[in-house]
Scaffold this motif. Structure first.
Motif: not given
Ligand code: SF4
Length: 300
Positions: A132-135, A175-177, A181-182, A211-212
């Motif tokens: 997730l942090s890479f993306l 939520l985590r995504t 910021g993605l 938050p979709i």
């Protein structure tokens, strides 16, 4: 959403991110596993799934990212030389596997001329923080949309179709995504066994709280060779397969409950005809879009 729009569609969403440009998704088929297939969570896969039903012919699994992009892009580039592309990691679970290998794959796609972003389809239980942090870093430079197979917001349904995760898991990952910021999308299947029309409409309300940015709706299709197909033949009474008309009505009511800023990218899946056991509708997504728009305009 513009005032005259009946709902927010994917083309207008794309034109907000890429003003004045034509952008096309190129489907890739690279990861060939899921935790519900390799024994981590099960062996048979989700009961409705036959992966062959959603992989295009050029996305042949033995080909590299570059080869698949080359074939996919050549399909469009002679017609629209200035077109730009999103690499769509579509098949199976596209964040499942060794994180370093996954990162290499995404970077290979982004290095292909004309590719301006990634769309990654996956399961909500397959998104480690490191990926997730890479993306999230990539999204500072490129368009990155992560699409999660939510499929239902009701846990008893998720259990019945052997998804191997709960709705709470979908919520937590979305939520985590979003917090990374993605951009986040969801997939939902309308018509899964055991769900009433009210249950299906209640999915809209539950998704509204998340938050979709995008949503893909799929009608339940019974695909040959799946566990569900076997069950359907033995117990057809467990399934209510919508007529085209009923499904249009359901989508209209669903849209009326859905948060208006959520982009609805599609309403139906179009699996190859010879793979479908039921229902055999024969209409494409764009034809449903027209019917749904017409009904939104004429009904209250
Ligand atoms: S629906 Fe997705 S997660 Fe389930 S078996 Fe098919 S590819 Fe895997």
């Amino acid at each position: 959403m513009k005032e005259n729009m009946l709902y927010r569609d994917f083309a207008s969403f794309m034109s907000e991110y890429f003003p004045g440009k034509k952008v096309q998704k190129i489907s890739l088929d690279l990861i060939h596993n899921c935790p519900t297939r390799d024994g981590s969570l099960g062996r048979g896969g989700c009961t409705y799934c036959n992966n062959k039903s959603f992989s295009p012919a050029y996305a042949l699994s033995h080909k590299s990212v570059t080869e698949q992009l080359q074939e996919g892009i050549s399909f469009f580039s002679h017609k629209y030389p200035s077109m730009e592309y999103l690499a769509y990691f579509q098949a199976y679970t596209s964040t499942y596997g060794e994180v370093e290998k996954l990162k290499e794959m995404y970077l290979e796609a982004l290095s292909y001329p004309g590719v301006v972003g990634l769309v990654i389809g996956t399961r909500p239980d397959c998104m480690p923080d490191s990926l997730l942090s890479f993306l999230s870093q990539l999204s500072k430079e490129y368009f990155v949309l992560i699409e999660y197979g939510v499929e239902s917001t009701i846990d008893r349904t998720l259990e019945l179709v052997q998804r191997g995760h709960t709705f709470e898991c979908s919520k937590e990952t979305i939520l985590r995504t979003h917090d990374s910021g993605l951009l986040c999308g969801a997939h939902l299947i309308l018509g899964l066994p055991g769900e009433s029309r009210e249950d299906m409409l209640s999915h809209a309300q539950r998704l509204n709280d998340l938050p979709i940015s995008t949503l893909k709706l799929h009608q339940l299709q019974i695909i040959k060779g799946t566990l569900m197909a076997r069950d359907f033949v033995l117990h057809p009474d467990r399934y209510h397969l919508f007529t085209e008309d009923e499904y249009v009505d359901l989508c209209v009511d669903f849209l009326r409950q859905l948060r208006p800023d959520i982009v609805v990218e599609r309403f139906v899946s179009s699996s190859p005809k010879d793979m479908i056991l039921a229902p055999k509708w024969g209409k494409k997504n764009y034809q449903f879009v027209e019917l749904i728009k017409k009904r939104l305009l004429t009904s209250k």
